[in-house]
Design an enzyme around this catalytic site. Structure first.
Site, PDB file in Angstrom:
ATOM      1  N   TYR A  67       0.864  -1.184   0.000  1.00 59.30           N
ATOM      2  CA  TYR A  67       0.000   0.000   0.000  1.00 59.30           C
ATOM      3  C   TYR A  67       0.896   1.228   0.000  1.00 59.30           C
ATOM      4  O   TYR A  67       1.874   1.291   0.738  1.00 59.30           O
ATOM      5  CB  TYR A  67      -0.888   0.002   1.246  1.00 59.30           C
ATOM      6  N   ASP A 107       9.336   2.783  -0.304  1.00 57.73           N
ATOM      7  CA  ASP A 107       8.286   3.466   0.453  1.00 57.73           C
ATOM      8  C   ASP A 107       8.438   3.040   1.915  1.00 57.73           C
ATOM      9  O   ASP A 107       8.021   1.950   2.304  1.00 57.73           O
ATOM     10  CB  ASP A 107       6.904   3.105  -0.095  1.00 57.73           C
ATOM     11  N   LYS A 117       4.239   8.981   8.723  1.00 53.54           N
ATOM     12  CA  LYS A 117       3.963   8.409  10.052  1.00 53.54           C
ATOM     13  C   LYS A 117       4.937   8.899  11.137  1.00 53.54           C
ATOM     14  O   LYS A 117       4.784  10.005  11.620  1.00 53.54           O
ATOM     15  CB  LYS A 117       3.886   6.878   9.939  1.00 53.54           C
TER      16      LYS A 117
HETATM   17  C1  LIG Z   1       0.476   4.862   5.650  1.00 54.27           C
HETATM   18  C2  LIG Z   1       1.226   4.633   4.400  1.00 54.27           C
HETATM   19  C3  LIG Z   1       1.121   5.489   3.289  1.00 54.27           C
HETATM   20  C4  LIG Z   1       0.142   6.639   3.255  1.00 54.27           C
HETATM   21  O1  LIG Z   1       0.438   7.598   4.197  1.00 54.27           O
HETATM   22  P1  LIG Z   1      -0.742   8.628   4.635  1.00 54.27           P
HETATM   23  O2  LIG Z   1      -0.056   9.551   5.597  1.00 54.27           O
HETATM   24  O3  LIG Z   1      -1.808   7.794   5.247  1.00 54.27           O
HETATM   25  O4  LIG Z   1      -1.175   9.314   3.405  1.00 54.27           O
HETATM   26  C5  LIG Z   1       1.925   5.246   2.202  1.00 54.27           C
HETATM   27  N1  LIG Z   1       2.786   4.223   2.173  1.00 54.27           N
HETATM   28  C6  LIG Z   1       2.918   3.374   3.219  1.00 54.27           C
HETATM   29  C7  LIG Z   1       3.914   2.264   3.143  1.00 54.27           C
HETATM   30  C8  LIG Z   1       2.130   3.547   4.352  1.00 54.27           C
HETATM   31  O5  LIG Z   1       2.243   2.677   5.352  1.00 54.27           O
END
Ligand SMILES: *Cc1c(COP(=O)(O)O)cnc(C)c1O
Length: 436
Positions: free
Chosen positions: A150, A245, A273
């Site tokens: 994701y 990511d 995060k």
């Molecule tokens: C949470 C997350 C996102 C999205 O971040 P948001 O601050 O919710 O937009 C993207 N990539 C990864 C791996 C994530 O865990």
């Protein structure tokens, strides 16, 4: 073994009824709605350390930790103090502030694989911007992603694998034009053969590959190091940018995230995060040659009214300073392992078809027998055991994110006593479920 008597949740239920009149499904982000586990969500009134309280006054040990950001728990005194001190000078200016320099300097000194960064206000925004930069810097269009990873709700990445041997994606959300989805290739995780074949066939128009090096949004699908190394070498060979990511794994499994833990150098990284200390911050970074394409230095446009917000920067810096203290990550991993081992020992002794998987201070309940799984298609679609356990645990004061596909987090605020209590209650929940 009997199930605990239910806690009073009437105030949360009332608030959820009202919220349904305001927001689609009553929430501002879908997983909060409890659709996966059933029932209605708790409305949280406050948090302190590893604990949260709902609007009915029920107290819980929190393993959701706002889905990852709160690596030092709720309202850590040092983070709190820095937020308040900064806020006293005003919330936002839309002009540069010293706080941006301070957080950037602190990060870049400790992240040898990137020279420059750009702050955004969310992980999604960081990923979206990184993809645009990858395309702008390479002059190529296609992006390769992996099934089960994701990356936020970026149009081009709300895509699932198409049918048959064709790796082109089809959109997984209404509102994403197929034309966008066609620019994204999708492969299964940890499949070296499929990866090599895809590179051979598609490298001409491939701008970047994006991966969660520690896939933690759809179970915890730990990859073979050989697979990640192959990915690195194929990207180098064909001139494709490798984007890690690290929105979850960054500052979580090591200060430098999976890149540091595994010793693999990505071309670009995205963060979110933890980087915001509980306030909205994301970031993307790369070598300076790549970052030179970003506006106003270069032709790739990207901006944000609240980007680099001083209060959020102060929160992030305070949190990362705590993370950088010597031995922090070793200690967190050790405490998490002890917690996980206790539950796994019970599952093994009772021959239960489940186990906890963990890395650093991330863990996941894998209800897939004892089989190590590395790809999204291997996750059992049946979540009855997790859903039962989730409700059982709420009634005894232990809170997990309301979906069996989501991971849990141990923060530095969790005490040994809290971890022991939670492990005992998890064991009781599993015993109750498998006796039925
Ligand atoms: C949470 C997350 C996102 C999205 O971040 P948001 O601050 O919710 O937009 C993207 N990539 C990864 C791996 C994530 O865990």
């Amino acid at each position: 073994m009997k199930t605990p008597s239910p806690i009073d949740r009437s105030r949360s239920a009332e608030l959820f009824e009202a919220a349904k009149g305001f927001f689609p499904g009553g929430v501002n982000s879908p997983v909060r709605a409890f659709k996966s586990v059933g029932g209605t969500p708790l409305f949280i009134a406050k948090g302190n350390g590893a604990e949260i309280w709902d609007e009915d006054g029920n107290q819980f040990i929190d393993f959701c930790c706002s889905w990852g950001p709160l690596i030092h728990g709720h309202n850590h005194p040092y983070v709190f103090e820095k937020i308040v001190a900064t806020l006293q000078n005003g919330a936002s200016f839309g002009a540069p502030t010293r706080k941006e320099n301070e957080l950037a300097a602190f990060m870049l000194e400790r992240l040898p694989f990137i020279d420059k960064i750009r702050f955004t206000s969310s992980g999604t925004e960081a990923v979206m911007s990184a993809l645009r930069l990858a395309r702008g810097a390479t002059g190529k269009n296609k992006i390769l992603k992996f099934e089960g990873c994701y990356h936020g709700h970026v149009d081009a990445l709300l895509v699932q694998a198409g049918s048959g041997l064709v790796t082109f994606g089809t959109s997984s959300s209404a509102g994403v034009p197929e034309a966008f989805a066609n620019e994204t290739l999708v492969l299964p995780l940890n499949d070296a053969e499929a990866l090599s074949a895809c590179f051979e066939a598609q490298h001409h128009d491939l701008a970047a590959v994006i991966i969660e090096p520690i896939p933690a949004n759809n179970g915890l699908l730990l990859q073979d190091l050989t697979f990640l190394n192959l990915l690195r070498s194929l990207c180098t060979k064909y001139g494709v940018l490798l984007i890690f990511d690290e929105v979850i794994s960054g500052f979580r499994v090591a200060f430098g995230g999976a890149a540091e833990l595994y010793g693999i150098t990505p071309d670009m990284v995205t963060y979110g995060k933890i980087i915001g200390g509980g306030l909205p911050v994301g970031a993307y970074g790369a070598r300076k040659e790549i970052m030179a394409y970003v506006s106003p230095e270069g032709p790739v446009y990207q901006a944000g009214t609240l980007s680099g917000n001083p209060v959020a920067m102060a929160a992030g810096l305070a949190q990362l300073e705590l993370c950088a203290s010597p031995g922090f990550y070793t200690q967190q991993a050790k405490r998490t392992q002890t917690f996980v081992d206790k539950i796994n020992a019970f599952a093994l002794a009772e021959a239960l078809p489940m186990e906890l998987v963990c890395v650093g201070s991330i863990f996941w309940f894998s209800f897939n027998g004892k089989k190590r799984i590395t790809a999204a298609s291997q996750i059992a679609s049946e979540m009855t055991a997790f859903n039962f356990m989730h409700h059982f645990l709420l009634d005894v004061g232990v809170y997990f994110g309301p979906s069996g596909y989501e991971v849990g987090f141990v923060s530095s605020a969790h005490t040994d006593a809290q971890l022991n209590y939670a492990a005992e209650q998890i064991i009781a929940a599993l015993a109750a479920f498998y006796q039925k």
